[in-house]
Structures are given as C-alpha cells and as structure tokens.
Design a protein around this motif. Structure first.
Motif, mmCIF file in Angstrom:
data_model
loop_
_atom_site.group_PDB
_atom_site.id
_atom_site.type_symbol
_atom_site.label_atom_id
_atom_site.label_comp_id
_atom_site.label_asym_id
_atom_site.label_seq_id
_atom_site.Cartn_x
_atom_site.Cartn_y
_atom_site.Cartn_z
ATOM 1 N N GLU A 1 0.831 -1.220 0.000
ATOM 2 C CA GLU A 1 0.000 0.000 0.000
ATOM 3 C C GLU A 1 0.861 1.263 0.000
ATOM 4 O O GLU A 1 0.646 2.201 0.766
ATOM 5 C CB GLU A 1 -0.951 0.003 1.194
ATOM 6 N N TYR A 2 1.845 1.257 -0.890
ATOM 7 C CA TYR A 2 2.756 2.401 -1.049
ATOM 8 C C TYR A 2 1.991 3.551 -1.711
ATOM 9 O O TYR A 2 1.140 3.320 -2.584
ATOM 10 C CB TYR A 2 3.936 1.973 -1.916
ATOM 11 N N HIS A 3 2.289 4.778 -1.330
ATOM 12 C CA HIS A 3 1.576 5.921 -1.910
ATOM 13 C C HIS A 3 1.892 6.063 -3.403
ATOM 14 O O HIS A 3 3.018 5.847 -3.827
ATOM 15 C CB HIS A 3 1.941 7.208 -1.164
ATOM 16 N N GLU A 4 0.882 6.395 -4.189
ATOM 17 C CA GLU A 4 1.062 6.567 -5.633
ATOM 18 C C GLU A 4 0.138 7.659 -6.145
ATOM 19 O O GLU A 4 -0.948 7.888 -5.611
ATOM 20 C CB GLU A 4 0.801 5.251 -6.373
ATOM 21 N N HIS A 5 0.598 8.336 -7.195
ATOM 22 C CA HIS A 5 -0.147 9.428 -7.807
ATOM 23 C C HIS A 5 -0.904 8.842 -8.999
ATOM 24 O O HIS A 5 -0.360 8.709 -10.090
ATOM 25 C CB HIS A 5 0.849 10.503 -8.251
ATOM 26 N N THR A 6 -2.179 8.518 -8.818
ATOM 27 C CA THR A 6 -2.949 7.767 -9.821
ATOM 28 C C THR A 6 -3.048 8.507 -11.150
ATOM 29 O O THR A 6 -2.980 7.897 -12.220
ATOM 30 C CB THR A 6 -4.365 7.464 -9.291
ATOM 31 N N SER A 7 -3.192 9.829 -11.126
ATOM 32 C CA SER A 7 -3.353 10.593 -12.369
ATOM 33 C C SER A 7 -2.052 10.713 -13.157
ATOM 34 O O SER A 7 -2.029 11.310 -14.233
ATOM 35 C CB SER A 7 -3.901 11.990 -12.065
ATOM 36 N N GLU A 8 -0.977 10.131 -12.638
ATOM 37 C CA GLU A 8 0.308 10.187 -13.343
ATOM 38 C C GLU A 8 0.331 9.198 -14.503
ATOM 39 O O GLU A 8 0.583 9.563 -15.648
ATOM 40 C CB GLU A 8 1.440 9.884 -12.355
ATOM 41 N N TYR A 9 0.077 7.920 -14.206
ATOM 42 C CA TYR A 9 0.034 6.884 -15.253
ATOM 43 C C TYR A 9 -1.245 6.052 -15.201
ATOM 44 O O TYR A 9 -1.570 5.370 -16.165
ATOM 45 C CB TYR A 9 1.235 5.934 -15.120
ATOM 46 N N GLY A 10 -1.933 6.063 -14.075
ATOM 47 C CA GLY A 10 -3.115 5.237 -13.906
ATOM 48 C C GLY A 10 -2.968 4.312 -12.713
ATOM 49 O O GLY A 10 -2.049 4.456 -11.898
ATOM 50 N N VAL A 11 -3.858 3.343 -12.628
ATOM 51 C CA VAL A 11 -3.900 2.439 -11.477
ATOM 52 C C VAL A 11 -2.817 1.367 -11.558
ATOM 53 O O VAL A 11 -2.159 1.062 -10.573
ATOM 54 C CB VAL A 11 -5.301 1.780 -11.357
#
Length: 506
Positions: free
Chosen positions: A225-235
């Motif tokens: 559950e590492y933080h990720e920026h979804t709008s960068e590349y997607g899910v």
C-alpha cells in the motif's frame, strides 16, 4: 488521514514552475562537470600527474557533480536564479589560476592558443556530451523521486497535475529522449545492411527486463500500500511499461519508415494526436474518464493516462532518433562541433518559438496527456541541455591545451589530424591511449549500468519512504538522507565499474 493519503496529497494538484527556472536549473549539471574538469586540470598542473586515488576521485566526483544538485533543489532553491552565476564565477576563477600558473616554457600567446584550439581534431568515435546527458538525466531523476517526498523540495518542481511545467515533468520526457539517442537503429552503421525487422526482433527480447520491472513495481506498490499518484500513469501502469512499449513501437515504425525520416514521423504523430485531443472527446476521457466523473472501472479507464500518453512519448522518441543520427555523423574537429552546436541552438530556439504558438492556439503543456506542446517542450529543453554539455566539453578541450599531458575523464581527447596519405579524411589518429585508471569516474561508472542505477534508486526511494516520515523531516535530516541515498547509489556503480562488471542479462 493516513500516512499514505498524506503523501499522496503532498504530491498532488501542483502547477509546475516557469520555463526560465527550469532552463537555469539545467545549466547546473554542465557547470558542475566543467568545474570538476578544471579542478582535475589544476591538480595536474600543480602535481604533474592525475588524481591517482580512487577514493579521492569518487569523493571529488560526488562533491562536485552530485552534491550541488541536491542542495540546489532543496535549501538553495530560493536562490536558484543566482546558482549558475555563482558556479560559473567559481569556474572562471579556476581557469584564471590555470592560465596564470602555466609553466613558462610552455607559454604561448593567447591568440595562438585560440588558433590551435580551432584547428584541433577530436576523437570521432566518442561523443562525451551524449554520455553526460544520459547520465545526468538519470542522476537528476534519482534525486527528484526521493526529494519530492520531503518538504524542502519545492512543490513547483514536482509533476504538475494536469497542465504545467515541473522539473519532474521534463525528467520523464528527457529519459525517453536519452534512450532514443543510443537506440540500436541509431548505432547501426549505415554501411551495414540488415533485415528490416531484425531490430524489432532484438527490441522484443531486450524489453523483457522493463516489463519484469514494471510488474515488480506494480506488485510491490499494491502489496505494501505504497503511496502513488494515480493521475500520473493510472492504477496499474508505470514508467517501466511506458519505456518498454515506446521502444517496441518505435522499432516497428523504424522498420517500416526510413530512419533518416524519423523527424517526419515524429511531427505527424504529435500533430495528429493533438488534433485528436482537440477535435474529439479524447481529452475529456483522459482527464475525467468515460463517465466524466473520473471513473477507474475497466483497464482502459484505470490506465488511460499511461496508455494514451504513449503517442506523445513515441513522438519524442522518434524525434530523438533523428537527433541521434545527426549527431553520429562523423565530426572530428572543434570547428565541426562548434557549427553543430550553433545549428542545435537555432533548432532549439525555433522549437521554443513554436512552443509559445502551440500553447497559445492549442493547449498548455501537459505531461499527463503528453500533448503536442509537451513534446515540443521536452525536445527543445533536451537540445538545450545537450548543447550545454557540448560547450562544456569544448571548454575543457581548450583548457587541456594549456596544460600539456592533462586529462579529464569522460571528455574529448585531442587527436592527431587525419593523415590523408594513408587514411580517409574523416579518420583521426589518437595521440595516446589513457590508462584504465583515468577512465574510472562517476560519469562512466553510472553510464555502464544505467538501468541498474535507476532501479536501485527506485528501490532505495521506496525503502526510505517506508522507514521514514519524510513529510515532517527537518532540513538537516533531509539533506543527510538525500546525500546518503545518492552516495550509496553512486558507490555501488563505482565499485561495479572498478571491477568491470556490467549487470545486463539481455
């Protein structure tokens, strides 16, 4: 709010910075490289030999080539506009010292030195600016992916949410550009004839590590559950997948179209993609999903940014292939490379002018969509960055002429003029072959294992974020962590290079 959501919010909804600030920031790596080269020449002038200790060589390289970049994107970012001037002034001081302390018996008039420099021949088989460009894109990316999670890293340098020009937005495109400069199609000799789809077959087998790394990153991010920026590349998508598919698609296009016309393919791709964005609902789909409410249901909806931005990144790749082919044309003189730098500068200025027009009449720069203005911006800035390295190398060649026997690793060697009686005019003869020790430097070390360096930086970034609350870190602690992180990455590359180990399994 959980730590995961806090970190995601910390890197979201940002707008980038100005083109001027990014341009000034890009001048720092070439200036650091110039400073390192001048210090090595000054050392040779004083002691009559190069730095012989590998420990001191690594320390010098790290302190001069890497550490200033860490400071400039953290505590020194408020004075970023003065940083290039400060480093340039320091370089000028070192050059002045070298010029004034030359041995009396080797002193010649300055005008004569300039004439000798203009007539100098360079090793045509090696272009150090390409190596420096690719290495520094990797180094800056490695610094950025960890530094962005600390509060000392200005939010304006991070990736913009939808529209804007952040430093990290440029890094993604520059990575694609740097890969294309040395792709198999560029390196293939024009006199060698190969089956049309041979490079495509090679690329198909060579991209498996990127696919493997992409799935590795996906599984690790989701499992912890590492933080990720979804709008960068997607899910599910990530940059490793993007790089793999762009390389494969580019090889297919280069098998179909003549590679010396790749610039035409690049323009058509970028323009047609932009027209599609403006004339259809594709832009709305990328930004808001198929239902207009940012749905992530279904594979295409979930990864729309990563999948559709492939068109823009492919255009950047094809443009870089054309640049790479042009750069590898045999130039073996200072005069030839000076003219090349002028032409590249003119091209970059034209692209910046077109960028202004495209932003006024099409769209602002958007890394999220990889639209036409983004492609133009990336290529223009990459050319500018490359020109800075060419100028740096030429400045070091000039300085080496002042101090007989001096050498700078990852820099051009002056060679004897071509002997038209026994050799072709385009060939040049090396004056001497330097020992292995002189080539052990941080630039060549990272260059030898670029993918491993990038992978190691990603793993270390994840490790630091899991172990440390980066958002609430104090300044001294942040600088300490960033320096330890970069030094560890560089040390591993340096050790592998010293032992002549290249970790490449494909």
């Amino acid at each position: 709010m959980s730590q995961k959501h806090l970190k995601e919010a910390f890197i979201s909804n940002l707008n980038g910075t100005s083109l001027l600030e990014i341009s000034l920031g890009l001048s720092l790596p070439p200036l650091c490289l110039l400073c390192r080269g001048l210090l090595l020449i000054l050392y040779h002038l004083r002691y009559g030999k190069p730095v012989s200790s590998r420990k001191y060589s690594l320390l010098l390289d790290f302190l001069v080539l890497v550490s200033p970049l860490v400071f400039s994107c953290t505590v020194l970012s408020p004075i970023m506009f003065f940083m290039p001037t400060i480093i340039a002034a320091f370089c000028a001081g070192i050059f002045s010292k070298i010029y004034s302390q030359r041995k009396h018996e080797t002193r010649v008039p300055f005008r004569q030195i300039v004439k000798d420099f203009q007539k100098a021949y360079l090793d045509p088989e090696y272009i150090p600016a390409i190596t420096a460009f690719r290495v520094y894109v990797n180094v800056l990316t490695s610094i950025g992916i960890l530094a962005v999670d600390f509060p000392q890293y200005p939010r304006r340098y991070a990736k913009a949410e939808t529209y804007g020009t952040g430093v990290m937005d440029l890094g993604v495109g520059a990575f694609i550009f740097g890969n294309a400069l040395v792709c198999p199609e560029v390196r293939q000799k024009s006199c060698v004839t190969q089956p049309k789809f041979s490079n495509l077959a090679k690329q198909f087998f060579s991209i498996w590590p990127l696919i493997f790394l992409g799935f590795g990153r996906l599984l690790s991010v989701k499992s912890i559950e590492y933080h990720e920026h979804t709008s960068e590349y997607g899910v599910h998508w990530n940059f490793f997948f993007t790089l793999a598919f762009v390389r494969l698609a580019a090889s297919l296009l280069l098998a179909i179209f003549p590679k010396n016309k790749s610039w035409i393919v690049a323009i058509n791709l970028a323009v047609l993609y932009q027209l599609t964005l403006n004339a259809t609902s594709l832009k709305t789909f990328i930004l808001h999903g198929s239902d207009g409410r940012d749905t992530r249901v279904g594979f295409l909806n979930a990864n729309r940014e990563g999948l559709l931005s492939l068109f823009g990144y492919l255009a950047i790749y094809m443009a870089s292939v054309q640049v790479g082919l042009w750069l590898l044309k045999c130039r073996n003189s200072v005069k030839g490379w000076t003219e090349a730098a002028r032409f590249l500068l003119l091209t970059a200025l034209v692209l910046f002018a077109f960028l202004h027009v495209s932003q006024a009449y099409a769209d602002p720069v958007s890394r999220r969509m990889a639209n036409l203005p983004y492609c133009v911006w990336v290529v223009a800035h990459c050319l500018t960055f490359f020109i800075c390295f060419v100028v740096t190398d030429l400045a070091l060649v000039f300085t080496k002429l002042l101090v007989k026997g001096s050498s700078v690793p990852s820099c051009w060697n002056v060679v004897k003029p071509p002997n038209t009686g026994t050799k072709r005019e385009t060939e040049a003869v090396p004056i001497r072959t330097e020992g292995k020790l002189s080539h052990i430097c941080l630039i060549s070390a990272i260059n030898k294992n670029q993918l491993l360096f990038f992978l190691l930086a990603n793993v270390m970034t994840g490790t630091v974020n899991i172990l440390i609350d980066t958002i609430h870190s104090k300044t001294a602690f942040t600088l300490c962590i960033l320096h330890l992180y970069m030094f560890f990455n560089c040390l591993i590359m340096y050790i592998l290079h010293a032992k002549n180990i290249v970790l490449k399994f494909w």
